[in-house]
Design a protein around this motif. Structure first.
Motif, mmCIF file in Angstrom:
data_model
loop_
_atom_site.group_PDB
_atom_site.id
_atom_site.type_symbol
_atom_site.label_atom_id
_atom_site.label_comp_id
_atom_site.label_asym_id
_atom_site.label_seq_id
_atom_site.Cartn_x
_atom_site.Cartn_y
_atom_site.Cartn_z
ATOM 1 N N SER A 227 0.918 -1.061 0.053
ATOM 2 C CA SER A 227 0.098 -0.004 -0.033
ATOM 3 C C SER A 227 0.911 1.263 -0.083
ATOM 4 C CB SER A 227 -1.068 0.048 1.250
ATOM 5 O OG SER A 227 -0.056 0.317 2.360
ATOM 6 N N ILE A 228 0.239 2.321 -0.640
ATOM 7 C CA ILE A 228 0.929 3.585 -0.594
ATOM 8 C C ILE A 228 -0.189 4.715 -0.323
ATOM 9 C CG2 ILE A 228 0.320 4.018 -3.138
ATOM 10 C CD1 ILE A 228 3.453 5.608 -2.916
ATOM 11 N N GLU A 229 0.346 5.565 0.592
ATOM 12 C CA GLU A 229 -0.746 6.552 1.278
ATOM 13 C C GLU A 229 0.101 7.965 1.262
ATOM 14 O OE1 GLU A 229 -1.531 6.581 5.256
ATOM 15 O OE2 GLU A 229 -2.237 8.395 4.779
ATOM 16 N N LEU A 230 -0.824 8.971 0.841
ATOM 17 C CA LEU A 230 -0.182 10.177 0.985
ATOM 18 C C LEU A 230 -1.352 11.291 1.607
ATOM 19 C CD1 LEU A 230 0.890 9.477 -2.133
ATOM 20 C CD2 LEU A 230 1.455 11.822 -2.334
ATOM 21 N N GLY A 231 -1.050 11.687 2.706
ATOM 22 C CA GLY A 231 -1.895 12.388 3.357
ATOM 23 C C GLY A 231 -1.646 13.968 3.909
ATOM 24 N N TYR A 232 -2.704 14.749 4.054
ATOM 25 C CA TYR A 232 -2.513 16.243 4.344
ATOM 26 C C TYR A 232 -3.646 16.475 5.565
ATOM 27 C CZ TYR A 232 -2.057 21.178 4.600
ATOM 28 O OH TYR A 232 -2.170 22.458 5.015
ATOM 29 N N LEU A 233 -3.065 16.755 6.464
ATOM 30 C CA LEU A 233 -3.820 17.056 7.674
ATOM 31 C C LEU A 233 -3.698 18.411 8.328
ATOM 32 C CD1 LEU A 233 -2.874 13.937 7.791
ATOM 33 C CD2 LEU A 233 -4.237 13.677 9.599
ATOM 34 N N ARG A 234 -4.833 19.024 8.698
ATOM 35 C CA ARG A 234 -4.783 20.363 9.462
ATOM 36 C C ARG A 234 -4.883 20.158 10.944
ATOM 37 N NH1 ARG A 234 -2.985 24.534 7.197
ATOM 38 N NH2 ARG A 234 -4.020 25.950 8.611
ATOM 39 N N SER A 235 -4.128 21.079 11.794
ATOM 40 C CA SER A 235 -4.162 20.869 13.387
ATOM 41 C C SER A 235 -5.840 21.080 13.732
ATOM 42 C CB SER A 235 -3.335 21.791 13.791
ATOM 43 O OG SER A 235 -3.202 21.662 15.419
ATOM 44 N N LEU A 236 -5.872 20.189 14.664
ATOM 45 C CA LEU A 236 -7.441 20.410 15.078
ATOM 46 C C LEU A 236 -7.360 20.990 16.773
ATOM 47 C CD1 LEU A 236 -10.162 19.441 14.364
ATOM 48 C CD2 LEU A 236 -9.841 17.305 15.831
ATOM 49 N N SER A 237 -6.215 20.488 17.283
ATOM 50 C CA SER A 237 -6.082 21.018 18.722
ATOM 51 C C SER A 237 -4.627 20.742 19.127
ATOM 52 C CB SER A 237 -7.204 20.492 19.650
ATOM 53 O OG SER A 237 -6.740 18.872 19.786
ATOM 54 N N HIS A 238 -4.228 21.583 20.135
ATOM 55 C CA HIS A 238 -3.012 21.678 20.605
ATOM 56 C C HIS A 238 -3.036 21.820 22.134
ATOM 57 C CE1 HIS A 238 1.410 22.394 20.964
ATOM 58 N NE2 HIS A 238 1.108 23.316 21.565
ATOM 59 N N GLY A 239 -2.464 20.538 22.822
ATOM 60 C CA GLY A 239 -2.565 20.790 24.095
ATOM 61 C C GLY A 239 -1.235 20.737 24.984
ATOM 62 N N TYR A 240 -1.174 21.459 26.235
ATOM 63 C CA TYR A 240 0.150 21.270 26.809
ATOM 64 C C TYR A 240 -0.206 21.327 28.333
ATOM 65 C CZ TYR A 240 4.072 22.815 29.424
ATOM 66 O OH TYR A 240 5.354 22.667 30.423
ATOM 67 N N SER A 241 0.266 20.164 29.107
ATOM 68 C CA SER A 241 -0.037 20.023 30.547
ATOM 69 C C SER A 241 1.351 19.631 31.296
ATOM 70 C CB SER A 241 -1.254 19.175 30.676
ATOM 71 O OG SER A 241 -0.963 17.886 30.303
ATOM 72 N N VAL A 242 1.129 19.795 32.474
ATOM 73 C CA VAL A 242 2.439 19.087 33.366
ATOM 74 C C VAL A 242 1.837 17.802 34.319
ATOM 75 C CG1 VAL A 242 4.086 19.498 35.143
ATOM 76 C CG2 VAL A 242 3.593 21.302 33.155
ATOM 77 N N ILE A 243 2.392 16.797 34.012
ATOM 78 C CA ILE A 243 1.991 15.689 34.988
ATOM 79 C C ILE A 243 3.471 15.289 35.862
ATOM 80 C CG2 ILE A 243 1.151 13.333 35.047
ATOM 81 C CD1 ILE A 243 -0.221 13.796 32.298
#
Lengths: 331, 323
Positions: free
Chosen positions: B158-174
């Protein structure tokens, strides 16, 4: 874990048919019912076979008994492309063809006899493909199958035809040719074509009903190769010339310079596919309805030669090929 | 196409198995050669598109505040298949698999290319040791009794080419450690081929599809990276053998061309279902190199001419170079 995995598989793949004598019988009967292309041509009432054999199937029967019933199922088809190939219990292939069941081994031709007594310089391109020049400057080409890819034949036939182009005629020998690919037979016939002609119409099953077929497809003899051989050609056939060898004979016989010599061909033209039963056995089904240029089916009949002559077992055992001698004498 | 019965010379059926095996070997060789030929042909025809993609990739890889990742993986794959057009038997495989990938992450988007393949044994479940008996005869007219194993091979790519846009960005401290999460959604173009050389032509399917795609990546403590990708075809061109399960062309076309010409149909999510899941863990050895494990699974269902259902699991050991 395996229970969960098994359940998952069943959900994702669907239910398979359990391996029981009843299911094997049903599966094979239905396989032919939906895929076999020649019930009409061969005048077989498939429903009546079910009615006759179904009562003989029970869950306690062994593989040998099942083999017996399944063999009886396809016997009325009498088709070289309809056979049962068990894959267990050491059971042999069952041929529905009466001719193959009766004769088992070809005895009216041997390429070794040709090589030893008529053409010692015979060139072997492949186990199924030979050529040479007979005394009297007569070309000889032998095909015992058309089973390799077309590019192989394109490459090899260019060499062969160049080697034979100055001969005064060619004998094309397909007396033990069990078949192969129609694309190959079409290509090789095209090397001998002077005139483009319709030689075959094919249709294949497109649905489960007995009369559901694809649109008829017309096959023409188109010129192939860098040149076409237009001098006399004698095509040698026997009852063992089958399948793609017969569509080859149809194509060759449309050309005026070709004479078919020998015996009537096998009479099995259609494409064939392999199918499986729930017990893993194989059965083979003709899926087409192939007709000659006049639109007539020669299934079960074969193509009659222009000149009839056959070898006996004794001829071959004594190193004599009367058919080849006759063909040579005509040049 | 005729399958020869194998009557030749005096004892022609003696050569049945060898002829069949040789026939299959040549078929596979020429099939792969033909596939390669058509791929090259398409590449040449679509060279402008490919030049554009290469330019995009080049631009992307030199831009600031962006990152790239090249991955290679090797592992094992199992496929289970029930292809009723070919057989009532369920088939399974034992395959070795590989994967090559490139990902480019921009500020608000990502681009990825994946190439993967598998090759291995292909046999009906419960019939691994199935025998093909010699259909020939001894000189006395009795049946020959020698036999050979009749397992086939499966080729999957199989071969695949994809383009995606950012939906969400998260940052936290655990536990005083950073957790960075990114989600993307987009579309991809892909092609997937299954080809087998077994007697019944079970499992022949090619699908070229336009897919919806979701990708999520989390990086924990800069060293541990988790990712998951879900891909579902929305529209596809699916190629299968015709009802009669044979290929032949009256005009001299090759078998590959005829297969695609006669067996291709437009499909959409309503009649062609293919759900793909890719999940992985990667441990970053340093800023550039990472190693990890990847699981890929997919389920395929298509109903024409007769239903085929396919389920595949793949486990790969992957290495990546990030820059």
């Amino acid at each position: 874990m395996s229970l969960v995995f098994g359940s998952c598989q069943k959900a994702l793949l669907g239910k398979t048919i359990t391996n029981t004598p009843e299911n094997n019988f049903e599966s094979m009967w239905k396989g032919y019912d939906e895929l076999y292309g020649m019930f009409t041509v061969r005048n077989v009432n498939w429903d009546s076979i079910y009615t006759a054999l179904k009562p003989r199937i029970n869950k306690d029967m062994n593989n040998q008994q099942l083999y017996g019933v399944l063999s009886e199922m396809i016997t009325p088809l009498n088709d070289i492309h309809a056979f049962l190939q068990p894959t267990s219990d050491g059971l042999p292939r069952y041929e529905s063809s009466v001719f193959y069941r009766t004769n088992k081994v070809q005895q009216d031709f041997s390429i070794d006899v040709v090589k030893e007594n008529y053409l010692p310089s015979l060139v072997t391109i492949d186990d199924d493909f030979h050529y040479g020049i007979l005394p009297g400057n007569i070309g000889y080409i032998h095909f015992s199958a058309f089973g390799m890819p077309v590019d192989f034949y394109k490459m090899q036939m260019e060499k062969v035809m160049n080697a034979l182009k100055d001969t005064k005629g060619i004998i094309v020998d397909i007396r033990d040719n069990g078949g192969g690919d129609d694309i190959i037979s079409r290509y090789i016939a095209g090397l001998f074509v002077s005139e483009r002609k319709l030689y075959m119409t094919t249709k294949k099953k497109s649905g489960p009903l007995h009369d559901e077929f694809t649109r008829p497809e017309e096959w023409y003899t188109d010129k192939q190769g860098s040149f076409q051989y237009s001098k006399p050609v004698e095509l040698l056939t026997t009852r063992w010339s089958a399948s793609a060898a017969e569509t080859f004979a149809w194509a060759m016989n449309t050309q005026a310079q070709v004479t078919q010599i020998g015996d009537t061909t096998s009479g099995g033209f259609s494409d064939v596919i392999a199918r499986e039963l729930p017990n893993g056995w194989l059965y083979f089904v003709s899926v087409g309805d192939f007709r000659n240029a006049e639109g007539k089916s020669e299934e079960g009949k074969g193509i009659a030669p222009d000149l009839y002559i056959v070898n006996t077992k004794e001829d071959i055992d004594n190193g004599k090929d009367k058919v080849l001698e006759f063909a040579i004498s005509r040049f | 196409m005729h399958l020869r019965n194998g009557w030749a010379n005096n004892f022609p059926q003696l050569r049945f198995n060898i002829v069949i095996l040789r026939f299959i070997a040549y078929r596979v060789f020429y099939f792969l050669l033909s596939v390669q030929f058509y791929i090259i042909k398409i590449l040449v025809m679509k060279r402008k598109l490919f030049l554009a993609i290469i330019c995009l990739l080049s631009l992307a890889s030199v831009s600031d505040a962006q990152s790239n990742s090249i991955q290679a993986g090797f592992g094992f794959q199992r496929t289970w298949m029930l292809d009723q057009q070919g057989s009532p038997l369920k088939y399974q495989t034992k395959e070795k698999a590989f994967s090559l990938g490139y990902q480019h992450f921009g500020e608000n988007s990502m681009f990825d290319v994946d190439l993967s393949g598998g090759l291995g044994d292909f046999f009906p479940t419960g019939f691994f040791n199935r025998q093909l008996y010699d259909p020939g005869f001894n000189p006395d007219g009795s049946h020959k009794t020698d036999s050979s194993l009749m397992n086939g091979k499966i080729y999957n790519g199989s071969i695949e080419l994809g383009y995606l846009r950012s939906l969400s960005h998260g940052y936290s401290v655990i536990d005083k450690k950073d957790l960075v999460s990114n989600s993307y959604v987009g579309a991809s173009l892909s092609n997937q081929l299954f080809y087998t050389d077994n007697f019944t032509r079970t499992g022949w399917i090619n699908s070229s599809s336009f897919n919806g795609e979701y990708y999520h990546r989390s990086t924990f403590n800069e060293r541990n990276r988790f990712e998951i990708k879900i891909l579902i075809p929305l529209f596809a061109r699916v190629t299968r053998l015709p009802y009669h399960n044979t290929i032949s062309s009256s005009n001299g076309d090759g078998n590959v061309k005829t297969f695609f010409k006669e067996g291709s149909r437009f499909a959409w999510f309503g009649n062609f279902q293919n759900i793909q899941l890719d999940a992985g863990y990667q441990y970053m050895i340093n800023n550039n190199f990472g190693v990890g494990m990847h699981y890929f699974g997919q389920w395929v269902h298509y109903a024409r001419e007769k239903p085929i259902n396919l389920f595949q699991n793949q486990l790969l050991l992957k290495a990546s170079f990030n820059y």
